[in-house]
Design a protein around this motif. Structure first.
Motif, PDB file in Angstrom:
ATOM      1  N   ALA A   1       5.631  52.629  31.489  1.00 60.09           N
ATOM      2  CA  ALA A   1       5.086  52.243  30.182  1.00 60.09           C
ATOM      3  C   ALA A   1       4.041  53.245  29.702  1.00 60.09           C
ATOM      4  O   ALA A   1       4.039  53.636  28.534  1.00 60.09           O
ATOM      5  CB  ALA A   1       4.496  50.837  30.256  1.00 60.09           C
ATOM      6  N   ASP A   2       3.160  53.678  30.597  1.00 58.00           N
ATOM      7  CA  ASP A   2       2.100  54.611  30.215  1.00 58.00           C
ATOM      8  C   ASP A   2       2.679  55.964  29.816  1.00 58.00           C
ATOM      9  O   ASP A   2       2.144  56.649  28.949  1.00 58.00           O
ATOM     10  CB  ASP A   2       1.095  54.769  31.359  1.00 58.00           C
ATOM     11  CG  ASP A   2      -0.156  55.503  30.922  1.00 58.00           C
ATOM     12  OD1 ASP A   2      -0.805  55.042  29.965  1.00 58.00           O
ATOM     13  OD2 ASP A   2      -0.481  56.545  31.532  1.00 58.00           O
ATOM     14  N   TYR A   3       3.801  56.337  30.412  1.00 56.61           N
ATOM     15  CA  TYR A   3       4.461  57.594  30.043  1.00 56.61           C
ATOM     16  C   TYR A   3       5.094  57.494  28.656  1.00 56.61           C
ATOM     17  O   TYR A   3       5.252  58.494  27.968  1.00 56.61           O
ATOM     18  CB  TYR A   3       5.524  57.954  31.089  1.00 56.61           C
ATOM     19  CG  TYR A   3       6.111  59.328  30.897  1.00 56.61           C
ATOM     20  CD1 TYR A   3       5.453  60.460  31.373  1.00 56.61           C
ATOM     21  CD2 TYR A   3       7.312  59.500  30.223  1.00 56.61           C
ATOM     22  CE1 TYR A   3       5.980  61.727  31.189  1.00 56.61           C
ATOM     23  CE2 TYR A   3       7.853  60.752  30.042  1.00 56.61           C
ATOM     24  CZ  TYR A   3       7.187  61.867  30.515  1.00 56.61           C
ATOM     25  OH  TYR A   3       7.723  63.122  30.328  1.00 56.61           O
ATOM     26  N   GLY A   4       5.465  56.269  28.255  1.00 56.10           N
ATOM     27  CA  GLY A   4       6.039  56.075  26.932  1.00 56.10           C
ATOM     28  C   GLY A   4       7.430  55.468  26.905  1.00 56.10           C
ATOM     29  O   GLY A   4       8.008  55.285  25.835  1.00 56.10           O
ATOM     30  N   PHE A   5       7.967  55.123  28.071  1.00 54.68           N
ATOM     31  CA  PHE A   5       9.288  54.498  28.092  1.00 54.68           C
ATOM     32  C   PHE A   5       9.167  53.020  27.729  1.00 54.68           C
ATOM     33  O   PHE A   5       8.300  52.308  28.230  1.00 54.68           O
ATOM     34  CB  PHE A   5       9.942  54.642  29.468  1.00 54.68           C
ATOM     35  CG  PHE A   5      10.392  56.042  29.771  1.00 54.68           C
ATOM     36  CD1 PHE A   5      11.343  56.670  28.981  1.00 54.68           C
ATOM     37  CD2 PHE A   5       9.857  56.738  30.850  1.00 54.68           C
ATOM     38  CE1 PHE A   5      11.754  57.968  29.252  1.00 54.68           C
ATOM     39  CE2 PHE A   5      10.275  58.029  31.139  1.00 54.68           C
ATOM     40  CZ  PHE A   5      11.217  58.652  30.334  1.00 54.68           C
ATOM     41  N   LYS A   6      10.064  52.564  26.863  1.00 63.49           N
ATOM     42  CA  LYS A   6      10.103  51.163  26.460  1.00 63.49           C
ATOM     43  C   LYS A   6      11.356  50.464  26.981  1.00 63.49           C
ATOM     44  O   LYS A   6      11.402  49.241  27.056  1.00 63.49           O
ATOM     45  CB  LYS A   6      10.046  51.048  24.941  1.00 63.49           C
ATOM     46  CG  LYS A   6       8.743  51.569  24.358  1.00 63.49           C
ATOM     47  CD  LYS A   6       8.665  51.313  22.865  1.00 63.49           C
ATOM     48  CE  LYS A   6       7.373  51.813  22.276  1.00 63.49           C
ATOM     49  NZ  LYS A   6       6.196  51.207  22.819  1.00 63.49           N
ATOM     50  N   VAL A   7      12.376  51.255  27.312  1.00 61.77           N
ATOM     51  CA  VAL A   7      13.643  50.730  27.807  1.00 61.77           C
ATOM     52  C   VAL A   7      14.106  51.598  28.971  1.00 61.77           C
ATOM     53  O   VAL A   7      13.989  52.823  28.908  1.00 61.77           O
ATOM     54  CB  VAL A   7      14.730  50.732  26.700  1.00 61.77           C
ATOM     55  CG1 VAL A   7      16.082  50.278  27.245  1.00 61.77           C
ATOM     56  CG2 VAL A   7      14.313  49.862  25.523  1.00 61.77           C
ATOM     57  N   VAL A   8      14.613  50.951  30.015  1.00 58.18           N
ATOM     58  CA  VAL A   8      15.292  51.665  31.104  1.00 58.18           C
ATOM     59  C   VAL A   8      16.696  51.089  31.177  1.00 58.18           C
ATOM     60  O   VAL A   8      16.873  49.874  31.258  1.00 58.18           O
ATOM     61  CB  VAL A   8      14.578  51.489  32.464  1.00 58.18           C
ATOM     62  CG1 VAL A   8      15.334  52.248  33.553  1.00 58.18           C
ATOM     63  CG2 VAL A   8      13.132  51.965  32.390  1.00 58.18           C
ATOM     64  N   ILE A   9      17.695  51.964  31.124  1.00 55.92           N
ATOM     65  CA  ILE A   9      19.092  51.540  31.199  1.00 55.92           C
ATOM     66  C   ILE A   9      19.630  51.954  32.563  1.00 55.92           C
ATOM     67  O   ILE A   9      19.449  53.092  32.988  1.00 55.92           O
ATOM     68  CB  ILE A   9      19.930  52.186  30.079  1.00 55.92           C
ATOM     69  CG1 ILE A   9      19.408  51.759  28.710  1.00 55.92           C
ATOM     70  CG2 ILE A   9      21.411  51.814  30.224  1.00 55.92           C
ATOM     71  CD1 ILE A   9      20.068  52.471  27.535  1.00 55.92           C
ATOM     72  N   SER A  10      20.283  51.031  33.236  1.00 64.44           N
ATOM     73  CA  SER A  10      20.909  51.309  34.527  1.00 64.44           C
ATOM     74  C   SER A  10      22.043  50.307  34.739  1.00 64.44           C
ATOM     75  O   SER A  10      22.165  49.333  33.990  1.00 64.44           O
ATOM     76  CB  SER A  10      19.879  51.210  35.658  1.00 64.44           C
ATOM     77  OG  SER A  10      20.482  51.508  36.911  1.00 64.44           O
TER      78      SER A  10
END
Length: 196
Positions: free
Chosen positions: A90-99
């Motif tokens: 989250a702190d890096y800026g990702f809002k979604v992780v797809i796997s």
């Protein structure tokens, strides 16, 4: 938390399976109690050499691939239960992780921190990797309200717990949710009949 209803973004591909929480955020960086600053050490041992110089061929060091969506290999977030992994993403800026598969504890930690762990089939995941490789500017559209992922001509439905969906859409953590229904709780308590 920030609201997450609809997101249109390019994506960062990380086609590695079994990425565990120690790879996401190494244990030596878990000393802080604030969520801030963890992004700089996201995938630290893959992003940097021991002398702190960048590993040139690691995807997060490649300016070609950017965005608020991380597309990762199967079994993302396995290993320890550290919530710091979600903090770092989250702190890096990702809002979604797809796997194609998420470890259960990571899934809960991600949702509790405003990140959507979006699970797709392995075939769909492979297709997404292929499209991103052929066009790094390809946009993915995630619609939490409709529970759909769109990329290219593909429209993929995804599952999400209804409570967590409401929290993401409204930017609620668990306490914010309770505060949002405070009047309902108070009315229930006023009208409750005790029998002994």
């Amino acid at each position: 938390m920030e609201k997450l209803d609809k997101l249109v973004s390019t994506a960062v591909p990380l086609p590695i399976e079994d990425i565990d929480t120690d790879q996401i955020i190494p244990a030596r960086f878990l000393k802080a109690v604030s969520k801030d600053g963890f992004g700089k050490n996201l995938f630290r041992d893959w992003r940097y050499h021991h002398d702190d110089s960048q590993v040139q061929d690691f995807i997060l060091n490649n300016n070609t691939y950017q965005g608020q969506i991380l597309v990762a290999g199967k079994n993302f977030g396995c290993g320890s239960s550290r919530e710091h992994a979600a903090w770092a993403l989250a702190d890096y800026g990702f809002k979604v992780v797809i796997s194609s598969f998420f470890a259960d504890i990571f899934r809960g930690n991600a949702l509790n921190n405003g990140i959507l762990p979006l699970q797709v089939s392995q075939d769909v995941l492979d297709q997404i990797f292929s499209w991103i490789e052929s066009d790094h500017r390809m946009l993915l559209e995630v619609n939490v309200e409709d529970q759909t992922l769109r990329i290219g001509n593909l429209n993929v439905p995804f599952d999400i717990d209804p409570y967590k969906k409401e929290c993401l859409i409204n930017g609620y953590d668990d306490i914010d949710f309770l505060l949002s229904i405070k009047d309902d709780i108070e009315n229930f308590e006023k009208n409750r009949i005790f029998t002994f």
